[in-house]
Design an enzyme around this catalytic site. Structure first.
Site, mmCIF file in Angstrom:
data_model
loop_
_atom_site.group_PDB
_atom_site.id
_atom_site.type_symbol
_atom_site.label_atom_id
_atom_site.label_comp_id
_atom_site.label_asym_id
_atom_site.label_seq_id
_atom_site.Cartn_x
_atom_site.Cartn_y
_atom_site.Cartn_z
ATOM 1 N N GLU A 185 -9.317 12.407 7.387
ATOM 2 C CA GLU A 185 -7.944 12.211 7.877
ATOM 3 C C GLU A 185 -7.873 12.030 9.400
ATOM 4 O O GLU A 185 -7.200 11.113 9.899
ATOM 5 C CB GLU A 185 -7.110 13.422 7.438
ATOM 6 C CG GLU A 185 -5.665 13.329 7.848
ATOM 7 C CD GLU A 185 -4.857 14.533 7.357
ATOM 8 O OE1 GLU A 185 -5.396 15.370 6.609
ATOM 9 O OE2 GLU A 185 -3.684 14.621 7.751
ATOM 10 N N SER A 234 5.961 11.046 10.440
ATOM 11 C CA SER A 234 7.238 10.625 9.854
ATOM 12 C C SER A 234 8.418 11.468 10.337
ATOM 13 O O SER A 234 9.569 11.074 10.133
ATOM 14 C CB SER A 234 7.165 10.688 8.327
ATOM 15 O OG SER A 234 6.073 9.958 7.847
HETATM 16 N N1 LIG Z 1 11.965 10.280 3.265
HETATM 17 C C1 LIG Z 1 11.520 11.463 3.702
HETATM 18 N N2 LIG Z 1 11.382 12.488 2.835
HETATM 19 C C2 LIG Z 1 10.926 13.684 3.258
HETATM 20 N N3 LIG Z 1 10.580 13.943 4.545
HETATM 21 C C3 LIG Z 1 10.691 12.954 5.443
HETATM 22 C C4 LIG Z 1 11.167 11.668 5.074
HETATM 23 N N4 LIG Z 1 11.145 10.872 6.168
HETATM 24 C C5 LIG Z 1 10.703 11.619 7.168
HETATM 25 N N5 LIG Z 1 10.424 12.884 6.762
HETATM 26 C C6 LIG Z 1 9.905 13.942 7.672
HETATM 27 O O1 LIG Z 1 8.539 13.655 7.871
HETATM 28 C C7 LIG Z 1 7.732 14.793 7.568
HETATM 29 C C8 LIG Z 1 6.433 14.347 6.960
HETATM 30 O O2 LIG Z 1 5.743 13.581 7.918
HETATM 31 P P1 LIG Z 1 4.395 12.811 7.553
HETATM 32 O O3 LIG Z 1 4.637 11.819 6.483
HETATM 33 O O4 LIG Z 1 3.833 12.299 8.836
HETATM 34 O O5 LIG Z 1 3.543 14.036 7.016
HETATM 35 P P2 LIG Z 1 2.436 14.092 5.870
HETATM 36 O O6 LIG Z 1 1.361 13.117 6.204
HETATM 37 O O7 LIG Z 1 3.064 13.962 4.534
HETATM 38 O O8 LIG Z 1 1.927 15.587 6.066
HETATM 39 P P3 LIG Z 1 0.516 16.145 6.607
HETATM 40 O O9 LIG Z 1 -0.085 15.080 7.483
HETATM 41 O O10 LIG Z 1 0.862 17.383 7.381
HETATM 42 O O11 LIG Z 1 -0.273 16.381 5.354
HETATM 43 C C9 LIG Z 1 8.588 15.632 6.634
HETATM 44 O O12 LIG Z 1 8.231 16.999 6.710
HETATM 45 C C10 LIG Z 1 9.991 15.363 7.141
HETATM 46 O O13 LIG Z 1 10.323 16.207 8.214
HETATM 47 MG MG LIG Z 2 -0.178 13.117 7.605
#
Ligand SMILES: Nc1ncnc2c1ncn2[C@@H]1O[C@H](COP(=O)(O)OP(=O)(O)OP(=O)(O)O)[C@@H](O)[C@H]1O
Ligand SMILES: [Mg+2]
Length: 284
Positions: A73, A227
């Protein structure tokens, strides 16, 4: 479709696709809909390779028909962020990469190396969890929309509040205590205000940890991805404001949340041909 990179994270699955004409497109699924994401990937007529990254990459592999490559990752996130910087024409000798995903992970990156500097459990998952706990709202877009109309004045205690009438030794607008004013003022229960303070808490924590890490590693710029920043102007503003106040440069990137997926795509492509994925305008 030529190649696909998948970053299956704790909350969202991000997918980067390279098309036959060289165009790159992006797609997102909730991690709770992992099967749906896997079905979508399986349905793509892929001529090249598929590469996975992220904490749920193993689970994702178990749901798809073909054998995919795997990239660590942090490796994927750093190489993808470098590619996205290059696409924007931004050259940085070194930078700190703060990925505000479900949790927050911080890396030092330069031309030759990258390593994890640290992180904090305060991140996007905190925005969702604390918002739901305090207001009952669990939809990210609604949280962000309401927070934008909120005021933190009756919830967060600033240095100026404490130094009432006197000259504070540090800027009065700095937060002295997140949520620290709530009891003192009888507190606002307006959902907008509570949500603005939740985002303030997350943004200030993430920026504080980042500027300390930047100071230690000697990076002059912090690139914020993840995100949590998507259509979240308030979080961007809080993070940029605090980072710059502390003397570092703050940067966000279009599609920054797809850094891991782009990194996986680069690996998928490199497994096939030793041609680097163009990051100039023709690579968009
Ligand atoms: N459509 C959505 N649904 C849920 N959360 C969202 C959405 N769009 C943005 N977010 C936000 O983005 C965050 C997730 O970010 P990201 O996708 O970068 O993390 P991830 O890759 O899933 O998690 P990690 O890298 O920690 O395993 C959520 O916790 C929330 O705050
Ligand atoms: Mg991530």
């Amino acid at each position: 479709m030529l190649h696909i990179g998948v970053d299956a994270g704790g909350t969202l699955v991000k997918i980067a696709c390279e098309h036959e004409d060289g165009a790159i497109s992006f797609r997102k699924f909730r991690s709770s809909d992992l099967t749906q994401a896997a079905e979508w990937v399986d349905a793509q007529p892929l001529r090249g390779n598929l590469c996975l990254t992220g904490g749920k990459a193993g689970l994702f592999q178990a749901l798809i028909r073909r054998e995919a490559g795997h990239v660590i990752e942090f490796e994927a996130t750093c190489s993808g962020a470098k590619w996205l910087l290059c696409r924007e024409g931004i050259a940085l000798p070194s930078f700190l990469l703060t990925n505000v995903g479900t949790g927050t992970s911080i890396h030092y990156v330069d031309e030759h190396t990258h390593y994890r500097v640290g992180g904090t459990g305060v991140g996007g998952g905190t925005i969702l969890g604390l918002s739901a706990l305090t207001t009952g709202i669990d939809d990210f877009e609604e949280i962000v929309r309401l927070a934008a109309a909120g005021s933190r004045d009756d919830i967060d205690l600033t240095v100026g509040h404490i130094y009432e009438g006197a000259t504070p030794p540090i800027p009065g607008e700095l937060t002295a205590s997140n949520f620290g004013r709530w009891l003192q003022t009888g507190g606002s229960r307006r959902k907008e205000d509570v949500l603005a303070s939740v985002i303030g808490l997350v943004g200030e924590t993430v920026a504080t940890v980042s500027v300390h890490a930047a100071g230690q590693s000697g990076a002059a710029c912090v690139l914020y991805i993840g995100s949590s920043f998507v259509r979240n102007e308030l979080l961007r503003r809080v993070v940029a404001g605090y980072t710059e106040l502390r003397g570092s440069r703050s940067l966000t990137l279009p599609d920054g949340e797809f850094s891991g997926a782009v990194g996986a795509l680069l690996s998928a492509r490199n497994a096939d041909a030793q041609v680097p994925l163009a990051c100039g305008p023709e690579g968009r």
